[in-house]
Design a protein around this motif. Structure first.
Motif, PDB file in Angstrom:
ATOM      1  N   ASP A   1      55.367 120.787  46.745  1.00 12.89           N
ATOM      2  CA  ASP A   1      55.264 120.351  48.140  1.00 12.89           C
ATOM      3  C   ASP A   1      56.619 120.546  48.799  1.00 12.89           C
ATOM      4  O   ASP A   1      57.591 119.865  48.456  1.00 12.89           O
ATOM      5  CB  ASP A   1      54.863 118.878  48.228  1.00 12.89           C
ATOM      6  CG  ASP A   1      53.477 118.621  47.658  1.00 12.89           C
ATOM      7  OD1 ASP A   1      52.548 119.383  48.001  1.00 12.89           O
ATOM      8  OD2 ASP A   1      53.326 117.686  46.855  1.00 12.89           O
ATOM      9  N   GLU A   2      56.672 121.465  49.739  1.00 18.77           N
ATOM     10  CA  GLU A   2      57.955 121.773  50.370  1.00 18.77           C
ATOM     11  C   GLU A   2      58.162 120.916  51.620  1.00 18.77           C
ATOM     12  O   GLU A   2      57.224 120.635  52.373  1.00 18.77           O
ATOM     13  CB  GLU A   2      58.047 123.255  50.731  1.00 18.77           C
ATOM     14  CG  GLU A   2      59.440 123.663  51.179  1.00 18.77           C
ATOM     15  CD  GLU A   2      59.669 125.169  51.183  1.00 18.77           C
ATOM     16  OE1 GLU A   2      60.764 125.582  51.598  1.00 18.77           O
ATOM     17  OE2 GLU A   2      58.760 125.911  50.781  1.00 18.77           O
ATOM     18  N   PHE A   3      59.422 120.527  51.836  1.00 18.39           N
ATOM     19  CA  PHE A   3      59.801 119.715  52.982  1.00 18.39           C
ATOM     20  C   PHE A   3      60.691 120.533  53.920  1.00 18.39           C
ATOM     21  O   PHE A   3      60.897 121.730  53.724  1.00 18.39           O
ATOM     22  CB  PHE A   3      60.534 118.446  52.530  1.00 18.39           C
ATOM     23  CG  PHE A   3      59.795 117.669  51.486  1.00 18.39           C
ATOM     24  CD1 PHE A   3      58.473 117.290  51.686  1.00 18.39           C
ATOM     25  CD2 PHE A   3      60.399 117.308  50.279  1.00 18.39           C
ATOM     26  CE1 PHE A   3      57.778 116.563  50.728  1.00 18.39           C
ATOM     27  CE2 PHE A   3      59.713 116.603  49.320  1.00 18.39           C
ATOM     28  CZ  PHE A   3      58.403 116.221  49.536  1.00 18.39           C
ATOM     29  N   GLU A   4      61.247 119.868  54.902  1.00 16.68           N
ATOM     30  CA  GLU A   4      62.124 120.533  55.859  1.00 16.68           C
ATOM     31  C   GLU A   4      63.429 120.955  55.189  1.00 16.68           C
ATOM     32  O   GLU A   4      63.985 120.224  54.358  1.00 16.68           O
ATOM     33  CB  GLU A   4      62.415 119.586  57.029  1.00 16.68           C
ATOM     34  CG  GLU A   4      63.166 120.234  58.175  1.00 16.68           C
ATOM     35  CD  GLU A   4      63.321 119.302  59.367  1.00 16.68           C
ATOM     36  OE1 GLU A   4      64.112 119.626  60.272  1.00 16.68           O
ATOM     37  OE2 GLU A   4      62.648 118.255  59.384  1.00 16.68           O
TER      38      GLU A   4
ATOM     39  N   GLU B   1      66.496 120.850  45.549  1.00 18.74           N
ATOM     40  CA  GLU B   1      67.070 121.532  46.718  1.00 18.74           C
ATOM     41  C   GLU B   1      67.589 122.877  46.240  1.00 18.74           C
ATOM     42  O   GLU B   1      68.293 122.966  45.221  1.00 18.74           O
ATOM     43  CB  GLU B   1      68.204 120.694  47.309  1.00 18.74           C
ATOM     44  CG  GLU B   1      68.871 121.312  48.528  1.00 18.74           C
ATOM     45  CD  GLU B   1      70.061 120.490  48.980  1.00 18.74           C
ATOM     46  OE1 GLU B   1      69.844 119.513  49.734  1.00 18.74           O
ATOM     47  OE2 GLU B   1      71.193 120.808  48.551  1.00 18.74           O
TER      48      GLU B   1
ATOM     49  N   ARG C   1      66.366 124.738  50.893  1.00 16.79           N
ATOM     50  CA  ARG C   1      64.983 124.280  50.954  1.00 16.79           C
ATOM     51  C   ARG C   1      64.787 123.113  49.975  1.00 16.79           C
ATOM     52  O   ARG C   1      65.290 123.145  48.847  1.00 16.79           O
ATOM     53  CB  ARG C   1      64.042 125.434  50.617  1.00 16.79           C
ATOM     54  CG  ARG C   1      64.198 126.588  51.583  1.00 16.79           C
ATOM     55  CD  ARG C   1      63.584 127.874  51.062  1.00 16.79           C
ATOM     56  NE  ARG C   1      62.129 127.796  50.983  1.00 16.79           N
ATOM     57  CZ  ARG C   1      61.364 128.829  50.618  1.00 16.79           C
ATOM     58  NH1 ARG C   1      61.928 129.997  50.295  1.00 16.79           N
ATOM     59  NH2 ARG C   1      60.048 128.704  50.567  1.00 16.79           N
ATOM     60  N   ARG C   2      64.078 122.123  50.431  1.00 18.59           N
ATOM     61  CA  ARG C   2      63.802 120.960  49.598  1.00 18.59           C
ATOM     62  C   ARG C   2      62.306 120.872  49.301  1.00 18.59           C
ATOM     63  O   ARG C   2      61.473 121.173  50.156  1.00 18.59           O
ATOM     64  CB  ARG C   2      64.285 119.678  50.273  1.00 18.59           C
ATOM     65  CG  ARG C   2      65.801 119.588  50.363  1.00 18.59           C
ATOM     66  CD  ARG C   2      66.259 118.313  51.027  1.00 18.59           C
ATOM     67  NE  ARG C   2      67.712 118.205  51.001  1.00 18.59           N
ATOM     68  CZ  ARG C   2      68.402 117.219  51.561  1.00 18.59           C
ATOM     69  NH1 ARG C   2      67.756 116.236  52.190  1.00 18.59           N
ATOM     70  NH2 ARG C   2      69.722 117.205  51.493  1.00 18.59           N
ATOM     71  N   ALA C   3      62.001 120.460  48.079  1.00 19.64           N
ATOM     72  CA  ALA C   3      60.599 120.367  47.673  1.00 19.64           C
ATOM     73  C   ALA C   3      60.451 119.333  46.561  1.00 19.64           C
ATOM     74  O   ALA C   3      61.401 119.062  45.821  1.00 19.64           O
ATOM     75  CB  ALA C   3      60.092 121.724  47.190  1.00 19.64           C
ATOM     76  N   ARG C   4      59.250 118.788  46.476  1.00 19.54           N
ATOM     77  CA  ARG C   4      58.889 117.954  45.333  1.00 19.54           C
ATOM     78  C   ARG C   4      57.985 118.792  44.432  1.00 19.54           C
ATOM     79  O   ARG C   4      56.983 119.345  44.892  1.00 19.54           O
ATOM     80  CB  ARG C   4      58.166 116.683  45.773  1.00 19.54           C
ATOM     81  CG  ARG C   4      57.735 115.795  44.613  1.00 19.54           C
ATOM     82  CD  ARG C   4      57.268 114.433  45.080  1.00 19.54           C
ATOM     83  NE  ARG C   4      58.378 113.637  45.602  1.00 19.54           N
ATOM     84  CZ  ARG C   4      58.541 113.327  46.877  1.00 19.54           C
ATOM     85  NH1 ARG C   4      57.671 113.759  47.791  1.00 19.54           N
ATOM     86  NH2 ARG C   4      59.572 112.603  47.273  1.00 19.54           N
TER      87      ARG C   4
END
Length: 428
Positions: free
Chosen positions: A60-63, A17, A85-88
């Motif tokens: 890979d970005e999330f909401e 995050e 921003r959150r991402a894997r």
């Protein structure tokens, strides 16, 4: 060293995050944990970077979210605000950067990453190892097959219990309780994690007393019950106590993994063929926050590289905070080989609030019985006594394996019926 040496790589995935660009933050992570730092330095040549730098292979970005998960003084000083921003992200590391060095491996995939100024949350989610690298670390000496052989349990779950009261019993009192538990029909008995080498029951007294009771039971019945003696201590003491257990005919020792550390457990593994029962107490500090710490998949990879044979996963419908889905996923991780062609599976140990009634949801979730099913109150608090408690659990597992509902099986199995009536739907 040739560039070819650096072609073998392992992968680590993270949930991050950040108010910054996740792809850029992933590059910072890769640099910090390999050849780079916050700026280019002398000696960091292009050739060196090509050989040793970690590579970002996926983002890979999330909401995004409106509030940060964790405070961050670095971002506050720079007056950087959200959204967060959150991402894997997945990062690939050369194995040659680390070698067969478990504490350093942990430092590389975790370490200072948790303190990076660019993130307001970071969690190590998974580790994937190539077969050649995994082979450089020890395999479990016993694992599932060895534990079954030592206990004489060829199929079905191993049924176990925990010595209670947790602390306070003398060596002789502990031996008497173990004798009673052996007579109840258990396959496995373990010390509590908070009882290792107390003044009132030191291992030098407790191990001979307990093993005398175990041997008497074996002489009468032919059944060798496995006892996991808690030898958690500094390294030399653990090795000394493991030798004592082996001399007395024991087959298993237990260590509190998080507090002994990788090096101590690796040294213990090299020095004994006893089954190593890995207790994860304290794991919640690494795992309970969804944006901080280490997931069980990555955690168990590291400890399996140390050579443990059993891993605690808590229990379905248990008394601890984990969701059942996490318990189930953890158990599946334990029986999944870390690399193709290598059988390094370890025995998942279910505990915490387990009783006959949790056999069905456990079976439904994992679909197999290669497991250690431990119950404290679910055995010792059974209204018919410990022997009836063990019988109720065995009856429950036999029923679910045969596809028979527990309430139906209880009509012809009194001990199971008593357990269902007494414990109801509550955790025991």
């Amino acid at each position: 060293m040739s560039i070819q040496t650096f072609s073998e790589r392992f992968d680590a995935s993270y949930l991050i995050e950040t108010p910054l660009d996740p792809a850029r933050v992933a590059e910072v992570m890769a640099g910090e944990q390999s050849s780079g730092t916050f700026t280019r330095v002398a000696g960091e040549t292009d050739e060196l970077r090509a050989r040793t730098r970690a590579l970002v292979t996926r983002v890979d970005e999330f909401e995004s979210v409106g509030e940060p998960s964790l405070p961050n003084a670095w971002l506050a000083r720079k007056r950087v605000d959200g959204p967060w921003r959150r991402a894997r992200v997945t990062i690939s590391f050369p194995t040659a950067n680390v070698g067969a060095n478990l504490p350093t491996l942990a430092s590389v995939v975790a370490g200072n990453l948790f303190d990076l100024g660019e993130v307001t949350g970071l969690r190590l989610e998974s580790l994937a190892l190539p077969a050649g690298y995994r082979a450089r670390f020890p395999l479990p000496r016993q694992g599932i097959a060895g534990t079954r052989a030592l206990t004489g349990v060829a199929s079905g779950p191993l049924v176990g219990s925990i010595i209670k009261p947790n602390v306070g019993l003398s060596a002789e009192e502990t031996a008497t309780l173990v004798a009673d538990l052996c007579a109840s029909g258990l396959d496995f008995i373990k010390d509590d994690e908070i009882s290792a080498n107390p003044d009132h029951a030191p291992l030098v007294q407790r191990v001979p007393a307990v093993m005398a009771a175990v041997r008497r039971h074996a002489d009468r019945t032919g059944k060798q019950v496995m006892v996991a003696f808690n030898i958690t201590d500094e390294t030399d003491a653990m090795r000394r106590h493991a030798d004592l257990v082996a001399r007395e005919g024991g087959t298993c020792v237990m260590a509190s993994l998080n507090w002994c550390g990788f090096s101590a457990v690796e040294t213990l593994r090299r020095s004994t063929d006893l089954a190593l029962h890995g207790h994860r107490n304290g794991y919640g500090a690494f795992s309970r926050h969804p944006l901080l710490g280490i997931s069980f998949q990555a955690y168990q990879v590291l400890w399996r590289l140390a050579g443990v044979d059993h891993m605690h996963v808590h229990g379905v419908q248990g008394k601890f905070a984990q969701e059942d889905e996490e318990v189930v996923a953890s158990a599946k991780d334990c029986v999944t080989p870390l690399a193709p062609g290598i059988d390094d599976r370890v025995l998942p140990a279910f505990s915490s609030g387990q009783w006959a009634g949790t056999a069905q949801p456990t079976w439904d979730a994992i679909g197999h019985d290669d497991l250690l099913f431990m119950a404290g109150g679910g055995i010792l608090a059974h209204p018919g006594g410990a022997k009836a408690g063990v019988a109720s659990i065995r009856q429950a597992w036999a029923a679910v394996a045969a596809g028979v509902p527990l309430d139906e099986a209880a009509r012809t199995h009194a001990e199971l019926g008593q357990a269902l009536a007494f414990f109801g739907g509550k955790a025991a």
